[in-house]
Scaffold this motif. Structure first.
Motif, PDB file in Angstrom:
ATOM      1  N   LEU A  51       0.836  -1.203   0.000  1.00  0.00           N
ATOM      2  CA  LEU A  51       0.000   0.000   0.000  1.00  0.00           C
ATOM      3  C   LEU A  51       0.867   1.248   0.000  1.00  0.00           C
ATOM      4  CD1 LEU A  51      -2.189  -1.514   2.740  1.00  0.00           C
ATOM      5  CD2 LEU A  51      -3.122  -0.838   0.540  1.00  0.00           C
ATOM      6  N   SER A  52       0.348   2.314  -0.561  1.00  0.00           N
ATOM      7  CA  SER A  52       1.101   3.564  -0.606  1.00  0.00           C
ATOM      8  C   SER A  52       1.246   4.148   0.790  1.00  0.00           C
ATOM      9  CB  SER A  52       0.405   4.578  -1.525  1.00  0.00           C
ATOM     10  OG  SER A  52      -0.834   4.964  -0.975  1.00  0.00           O
ATOM     11  N   SER A  53       2.377   4.735   1.054  1.00  0.00           N
ATOM     12  CA  SER A  53       2.649   5.337   2.372  1.00  0.00           C
ATOM     13  C   SER A  53       1.997   6.714   2.471  1.00  0.00           C
ATOM     14  CB  SER A  53       4.157   5.429   2.604  1.00  0.00           C
ATOM     15  OG  SER A  53       4.684   4.152   2.781  1.00  0.00           O
ATOM     16  N   VAL A  84       2.996   5.006   7.990  1.00  0.00           N
ATOM     17  CA  VAL A  84       2.884   6.179   7.122  1.00  0.00           C
ATOM     18  C   VAL A  84       3.592   7.392   7.730  1.00  0.00           C
ATOM     19  CG1 VAL A  84       1.232   7.852   6.195  1.00  0.00           C
ATOM     20  CG2 VAL A  84       0.788   5.412   5.957  1.00  0.00           C
ATOM     21  N   PHE A  85       3.397   7.623   9.019  1.00  0.00           N
ATOM     22  CA  PHE A  85       3.934   8.839   9.631  1.00  0.00           C
ATOM     23  C   PHE A  85       5.365   8.709  10.136  1.00  0.00           C
ATOM     24  CE2 PHE A  85      -0.707   9.464  10.123  1.00  0.00           C
ATOM     25  CZ  PHE A  85      -0.806  10.558   9.284  1.00  0.00           C
ATOM     26  N   HIS A  86       5.759   7.517  10.561  1.00  0.00           N
ATOM     27  CA  HIS A  86       7.098   7.355  11.125  1.00  0.00           C
ATOM     28  C   HIS A  86       8.012   6.484  10.274  1.00  0.00           C
ATOM     29  CE1 HIS A  86       5.526   9.246  14.687  1.00  0.00           C
ATOM     30  NE2 HIS A  86       4.609   8.309  14.813  1.00  0.00           N
ATOM     31  N   GLY A  87       7.448   5.620   9.443  1.00  0.00           N
ATOM     32  CA  GLY A  87       8.257   4.678   8.677  1.00  0.00           C
ATOM     33  C   GLY A  87       8.357   4.995   7.208  1.00  0.00           C
ATOM     34  N   ARG A  88       7.888   6.140   6.829  1.00  0.00           N
ATOM     35  CA  ARG A  88       7.806   6.492   5.405  1.00  0.00           C
ATOM     36  C   ARG A  88       9.142   7.000   4.869  1.00  0.00           C
ATOM     37  NH1 ARG A  88       6.440  11.198   2.390  1.00  0.00           N
ATOM     38  NH2 ARG A  88       5.415  10.605   0.457  1.00  0.00           N
ATOM     39  N   LEU A  89       9.488   6.496   3.703  1.00  0.00           N
ATOM     40  CA  LEU A  89      10.581   7.035   2.899  1.00  0.00           C
ATOM     41  C   LEU A  89       9.981   7.387   1.544  1.00  0.00           C
ATOM     42  CD1 LEU A  89      13.600   4.657   3.627  1.00  0.00           C
ATOM     43  CD2 LEU A  89      13.301   7.008   4.384  1.00  0.00           C
ATOM     44  N   PRO A  90      10.362   8.514   0.958  1.00  0.00           N
ATOM     45  CA  PRO A  90       9.778   8.902  -0.331  1.00  0.00           C
ATOM     46  C   PRO A  90       9.899   7.787  -1.375  1.00  0.00           C
ATOM     47  CG  PRO A  90      11.114  10.682   0.557  1.00  0.00           C
ATOM     48  CD  PRO A  90      11.342   9.494   1.441  1.00  0.00           C
ATOM     49  N   GLY A  91       8.792   7.509  -2.022  1.00  0.00           N
ATOM     50  CA  GLY A  91       8.768   6.500  -3.075  1.00  0.00           C
ATOM     51  C   GLY A  91       8.671   5.072  -2.595  1.00  0.00           C
ATOM     52  N   ARG A  92       8.582   4.855  -1.287  1.00  0.00           N
ATOM     53  CA  ARG A  92       8.506   3.496  -0.743  1.00  0.00           C
ATOM     54  C   ARG A  92       7.131   3.250  -0.141  1.00  0.00           C
ATOM     55  NH1 ARG A  92      13.573   1.287   0.551  1.00  0.00           N
ATOM     56  NH2 ARG A  92      12.390  -0.635   0.792  1.00  0.00           N
ATOM     57  N   CYS A  93       6.626   2.050  -0.299  1.00  0.00           N
ATOM     58  CA  CYS A  93       5.314   1.664   0.213  1.00  0.00           C
ATOM     59  C   CYS A  93       5.459   0.919   1.535  1.00  0.00           C
ATOM     60  CB  CYS A  93       4.624   0.762  -0.800  1.00  0.00           C
ATOM     61  SG  CYS A  93       4.283   1.575  -2.376  1.00  0.00           S
ATOM     62  N   PHE A  94       4.330   0.575   2.132  1.00  0.00           N
ATOM     63  CA  PHE A  94       4.348  -0.321   3.283  1.00  0.00           C
ATOM     64  C   PHE A  94       3.508  -1.548   2.939  1.00  0.00           C
ATOM     65  CE2 PHE A  94       0.473   2.049   4.219  1.00  0.00           C
ATOM     66  CZ  PHE A  94      -0.354   1.131   4.849  1.00  0.00           C
ATOM     67  N   ARG A  95       3.744  -2.633   3.653  1.00  0.00           N
ATOM     68  CA  ARG A  95       3.047  -3.892   3.381  1.00  0.00           C
ATOM     69  C   ARG A  95       2.229  -4.318   4.599  1.00  0.00           C
ATOM     70  NH1 ARG A  95       3.033  -7.660  -0.193  1.00  0.00           N
ATOM     71  NH2 ARG A  95       4.879  -6.893  -1.273  1.00  0.00           N
ATOM     72  N   LEU A  96       0.982  -4.708   4.332  1.00  0.00           N
ATOM     73  CA  LEU A  96       0.108  -5.285   5.336  1.00  0.00           C
ATOM     74  C   LEU A  96       0.020  -6.780   5.067  1.00  0.00           C
ATOM     75  CD1 LEU A  96      -2.147  -5.277   7.537  1.00  0.00           C
ATOM     76  CD2 LEU A  96      -3.756  -4.841   5.668  1.00  0.00           C
ATOM     77  N   THR A  97       0.223  -7.589   6.098  1.00  0.00           N
ATOM     78  CA  THR A  97       0.081  -9.042   5.973  1.00  0.00           C
ATOM     79  C   THR A  97      -0.765  -9.541   7.133  1.00  0.00           C
ATOM     80  OG1 THR A  97       2.264  -9.209   4.946  1.00  0.00           O
ATOM     81  CG2 THR A  97       1.309 -11.244   5.798  1.00  0.00           C
ATOM     82  N   LEU A  98      -1.761 -10.360   6.810  1.00  0.00           N
ATOM     83  CA  LEU A  98      -2.609 -11.010   7.803  1.00  0.00           C
ATOM     84  C   LEU A  98      -2.449 -12.511   7.656  1.00  0.00           C
ATOM     85  CD1 LEU A  98      -5.934  -9.046   7.161  1.00  0.00           C
ATOM     86  CD2 LEU A  98      -4.231  -8.570   8.919  1.00  0.00           C
ATOM     87  N   THR A  99      -2.314 -13.218   8.758  1.00  0.00           N
ATOM     88  CA  THR A  99      -2.267 -14.670   8.749  1.00  0.00           C
ATOM     89  C   THR A  99      -3.229 -15.157   9.818  1.00  0.00           C
ATOM     90  OG1 THR A  99       0.061 -14.576   8.115  1.00  0.00           O
ATOM     91  CG2 THR A  99      -0.764 -16.691   8.896  1.00  0.00           C
TER      92      THR A  99
END
Length: 148
Positions: free
Chosen positions: A19-21, A62-77
């Motif tokens: 997902l987009s940051s 989004v607020f603390h782990g964001r780097l420009p141009g990088r997304c974050f990943r959500l994983t559910l198990t």
């Protein structure tokens, strides 16, 4: 006749999405998590706790782990027989690790930030942080079904 009975074993369900940051990405993470857990017929209590945890961890990504141009990943198990759900949110900032708020200090009655991990601690049965190669981190929260 003696036929072996078929045993249907509930399988572990997994969902993962990049997902987009952005604030929109964090909101979408919460909505996707809730929709996915409902489609898996996860217990309502587990789904509600997961919704809040995903919202907090995605907002932190989004607020603390964001780097420009990088997304974050959500994983559910989700493991139905064990009644266990693992929520993972991975971001690009491995240099910033979340820390739980110290409990031995007097709380600020009107804090402007820092309540998110307190909420995660209250809702999850366990949470931790692990490296996410090459340079990121994953915050993991584990939830157990308390209704059974």
């Amino acid at each position: 006749m003696n036929h072996p009975s078929l045993q249907l074993k509930a399988q572990v369900r997994t969902f993962s999405q990049l997902l987009s940051s952005t604030r929109r990405g964090a909101r979408l993470a919460r909505l996707l998590a809730t929709t996915e857990l409902r489609s898996w017929s996860a217990p309502q209590d587990l789904t509600e706790r997961a919704e809040l945890i995903v919202a907090e961890l995605a907002a932190n990504a989004v607020f603390h782990g964001r780097l420009p141009g990088r997304c974050f990943r959500l994983t559910l198990t989700f493991d139905p027989p064990a009644g266990r759900l693992r929520v993972e949110v991975s971001d690009a900032r491995g240099d910033l690790h979340p820390l739980p708020r110290p409990t031995d200090t007097a709380p600020d009655p009107l804090p402007t930030s820092g309540r998110g991990l307190t909420l995660v601690t209250a809702l999850a049965d366990h949470w931790d942080c692990a490296p996410y190669p090459p340079s990121g981190k994953t915050v993991r929260a584990e939830l157990l079904d308390t209704t059974s």
